[in-house]
Design an enzyme around this catalytic site. Structure first.
Site, PDB file in Angstrom:
ATOM      1  N   ASN A 210       0.849  -1.201   0.000  1.00 38.40           N
ATOM      2  CA  ASN A 210       0.000   0.000   0.000  1.00 38.40           C
ATOM      3  C   ASN A 210       0.880   1.244   0.000  1.00 38.40           C
ATOM      4  O   ASN A 210       2.100   1.155   0.053  1.00 38.40           O
ATOM      5  CB  ASN A 210      -0.980  -0.026   1.184  1.00 38.40           C
ATOM      6  CG  ASN A 210      -0.264  -0.011   2.526  1.00 38.40           C
ATOM      7  OD1 ASN A 210       0.412   0.949   2.859  1.00 38.40           O
ATOM      8  ND2 ASN A 210      -0.390  -1.099   3.275  1.00 38.40           N
ATOM      9  N   ALA A 276       1.329   1.574  11.774  1.00 40.35           N
ATOM     10  CA  ALA A 276       1.586   0.933  10.475  1.00 40.35           C
ATOM     11  C   ALA A 276       0.279   0.684   9.732  1.00 40.35           C
ATOM     12  O   ALA A 276      -0.769   0.482  10.344  1.00 40.35           O
ATOM     13  CB  ALA A 276       2.316  -0.389  10.686  1.00 40.35           C
ATOM     14  N   ASP A 280      -4.637  -6.134   5.543  1.00 39.22           N
ATOM     15  CA  ASP A 280      -5.630  -6.963   6.236  1.00 39.22           C
ATOM     16  C   ASP A 280      -5.553  -8.417   5.789  1.00 39.22           C
ATOM     17  O   ASP A 280      -5.864  -9.324   6.550  1.00 39.22           O
ATOM     18  CB  ASP A 280      -7.042  -6.423   5.961  1.00 39.22           C
ATOM     19  CG  ASP A 280      -7.259  -5.092   6.664  1.00 39.22           C
ATOM     20  OD1 ASP A 280      -6.661  -4.906   7.740  1.00 39.22           O
ATOM     21  OD2 ASP A 280      -7.990  -4.240   6.122  1.00 39.22           O
ATOM     22  N   LYS A 290       8.486 -17.544  -9.684  1.00 38.46           N
ATOM     23  CA  LYS A 290       7.717 -16.418 -10.219  1.00 38.46           C
ATOM     24  C   LYS A 290       6.464 -16.944 -10.943  1.00 38.46           C
ATOM     25  O   LYS A 290       6.582 -17.857 -11.773  1.00 38.46           O
ATOM     26  CB  LYS A 290       8.606 -15.639 -11.191  1.00 38.46           C
ATOM     27  CG  LYS A 290       7.997 -14.370 -11.683  1.00 38.46           C
ATOM     28  CD  LYS A 290       8.960 -13.619 -12.577  1.00 38.46           C
ATOM     29  CE  LYS A 290       8.219 -12.506 -13.269  1.00 38.46           C
ATOM     30  NZ  LYS A 290       8.901 -12.022 -14.446  1.00 38.46           N
ATOM     31  N   PRO A 306      -2.989 -11.439  10.919  1.00 36.59           N
ATOM     32  CA  PRO A 306      -3.250 -11.147  12.341  1.00 36.59           C
ATOM     33  C   PRO A 306      -3.412  -9.647  12.535  1.00 36.59           C
ATOM     34  O   PRO A 306      -2.798  -8.859  11.813  1.00 36.59           O
ATOM     35  CB  PRO A 306      -1.964 -11.636  13.031  1.00 36.59           C
ATOM     36  CG  PRO A 306      -0.918 -11.600  11.967  1.00 36.59           C
ATOM     37  CD  PRO A 306      -1.628 -11.896  10.669  1.00 36.59           C
ATOM     38  N   ILE A 308      -2.359  -6.822  14.657  1.00 37.78           N
ATOM     39  CA  ILE A 308      -1.289  -6.623  15.645  1.00 37.78           C
ATOM     40  C   ILE A 308      -1.797  -5.770  16.807  1.00 37.78           C
ATOM     41  O   ILE A 308      -1.600  -6.096  17.980  1.00 37.78           O
ATOM     42  CB  ILE A 308      -0.044  -5.984  14.975  1.00 37.78           C
ATOM     43  CG1 ILE A 308       0.401  -6.849  13.798  1.00 37.78           C
ATOM     44  CG2 ILE A 308       1.092  -5.817  15.981  1.00 37.78           C
ATOM     45  CD1 ILE A 308       1.436  -6.213  12.893  1.00 37.78           C
ATOM     46  N   PHE A 325      -4.410   3.618  15.309  1.00 34.45           N
ATOM     47  CA  PHE A 325      -4.870   4.617  14.351  1.00 34.45           C
ATOM     48  C   PHE A 325      -6.119   4.095  13.653  1.00 34.45           C
ATOM     49  O   PHE A 325      -6.328   2.889  13.552  1.00 34.45           O
ATOM     50  CB  PHE A 325      -3.781   4.898  13.300  1.00 34.45           C
ATOM     51  CG  PHE A 325      -2.788   5.924  13.762  1.00 34.45           C
ATOM     52  CD1 PHE A 325      -1.864   5.615  14.741  1.00 34.45           C
ATOM     53  CD2 PHE A 325      -2.792   7.207  13.223  1.00 34.45           C
ATOM     54  CE1 PHE A 325      -0.952   6.559  15.190  1.00 34.45           C
ATOM     55  CE2 PHE A 325      -1.891   8.161  13.655  1.00 34.45           C
ATOM     56  CZ  PHE A 325      -0.968   7.838  14.643  1.00 34.45           C
TER      57      PHE A 325
END
Ligand code: C5P
Length: 403
Positions: A210, A276, A280, A290, A306, A308, A325
């Site tokens: 992201n 961070a 998800d 590859k 998980p 965190i 956050f």
């Protein structure tokens, strides 16, 4: 007023305002400080070593190449001794050297060896103060955690009026002691911070990631350290560098590694701030080779990562404070409150994507702080460094039960 004498190193560089540094020495002492002076060769054109030595009651450090009577490396020993370095006046020359890591005299060498609070009181002609090189150097030093004071307006030594006068010794002294008090309010505390994105591997060369830059978490880690905490920063991939070398940095890639690092450190910590942007979901299978281009569509199966924040929130003891956050686009407060409950956090910092200039990839942020005791505090749009300072100050008050 401090209980034990503060060890203040007064750096003096070569500007006419150096004469005011003599009264600054006295003022610092009146406020309970022991003062040692480091002067540049140019400073000694304005004030004499004898005045500085007599007032400070200590030898003046001016020459890094002097043969020492004792075996200590003087700038390192002095850096260990000082609780703070205040440079007054800070001329354009010394500001430029500090910003660029040049160490060609006693003061600039000491600066590089000094990792505690630094306060700079610039003093120069107003045109020099506005020169882009000086502006940029001061910004660089400020971004690295130096406290850059403003200047006063008025008559300048060059015969004109304008900004650039060094602040009065009283103002410098007050600010210094405020900063010193702040720099100890988390002393003895340990803090864990997560920052940046996570990269969830698909195969040896690809990942799902992201746009998080990690800046908010880096600013939080720096701010916690400025308040005296011992900080561990667990960060996903980012190009950012820490300015404070005392912060322990652990680089991770995927959420599982971030969780493992946090689980290692959390039991020893009093504070955890999870900023961070953790993915998800993560690919159920990571291909060992590859993945080849084949059919027109490719279906990936993802499994939940998980959480965190929630893991640590449900493990925390009474002495630990956990901050998360929330980035919301609708029903912001309601969702943030739910997050506070569900993840068993003490504080949630809500970023709203509805504010331009807030959130991912921006140097600024606008947050609302919501705590378990029911307080809601709205902030303005600010530089992320200032937002981090607000969050940490809030946390200090929250933990000392004044909030
Ligand atoms: O649930 P949501 O992702 O909106 O929650 C955001 C908060 O949870 C942030 O503090 C983030 O760091 C944390 N988080 C986490 N682990 C996850 C997902 C989010 O620590 N897997």
């Amino acid at each position: 007023m401090p209980n034990k004498p503060r060890h203040i190193i007064l750096g003096i560089s070569g500007g006419i305002a150096a004469y005011k540094s003599l009264s600054l020495i006295r003022l610092l002492q009146k406020n309970g400080a022991e003062v040692r002076v480091v002067a540049t060769p140019n400073a000694l054109q304005f004030v004499t070593p004898l005045s500085l030595q007599t007032l400070s009651c200590n030898a003046v450090y001016t020459d890094p190449f002097k043969i020492l009577e004792h075996v200590e490396v003087e700038h390192v020993a002095l850096a260990d001794w000082g609780d703070a370095l205040v440079v007054a006046p800070a001329t354009a020359d010394v500001v430029g050297k500090f910003a660029n890591g040049i160490a060609d005299d006693a003061l600039t060498t000491l600066f590089l060896a000094f990792n505690k609070p630094v306060v700079l009181a610039p003093a120069m002609n107003h045109k020099m103060l506005q020169h882009p090189a000086v502006v940029e150097n001061l910004q660089t030093l400020s971004a690295r955690g130096c406290h850059v004071l403003g200047t006063g307006e008025g008559y300048l030594a060059c015969g004109t009026n304008g900004s650039g006068r060094m602040l009065e010794p009283e103002q410098i002294c007050d600010t210094l002691f405020r900063i010193l008090a702040l720099s100890q309010d988390l002393s003895g505390r340990r803090a864990l911070v997560t920052a940046g994105p996570t990269y969830e591997p698909l195969d040896p060369v690809r990942f799902i990631g992201n746009h998080s830059s990690g800046l908010m978490g880096f600013c939080l880690a720096e701010s916690l350290a400025r308040h005296g905490a011992q900080v561990v920063l667990v960060t996903g991939p980012t190009h950012l560098e820490l300015q404070n070398t005392d912060i322990q940095r652990i680089d991770v890639m995927a959420a599982q590694q971030m969780l493992a690092a946090c689980e290692d450190h959390f039991p020893q910590c009093d504070i955890a701030i999870m900023s961070a942007a953790v993915a998800d979901y993560t690919p159920q299978e990571v291909a060992s080779q590859k993945i080849k281009k084949q059919s027109d569509t490719l279906t990936l199966t993802l499994k939940k990562n998980p959480d965190i924040l929630s893991t640590l929130g449900h493990r925390k003891t009474d002495r630990q404070c956990v901050v998360g956050f929330a980035l919301e686009t609708e029903n912001e407060l309601e969702n943030a409150r739910l997050k506070l409950q569900n993840k068993n956090a003490d504080i949630i910092v809500l970023n709203s994507l509805n504010h331009s200039g807030a959130g991912f990839k921006t140097p600024t942020n606008q947050v609302t702080i919501i705590d378990k005791k029911g307080h809601v505090t709205n902030g303005n749009l600010k530089d992320k460094r200032e937002v981090a300072e607000d969050i940490v100050s809030y946390l200090v008050d929250y933990m000392s039960d004044t909030k």
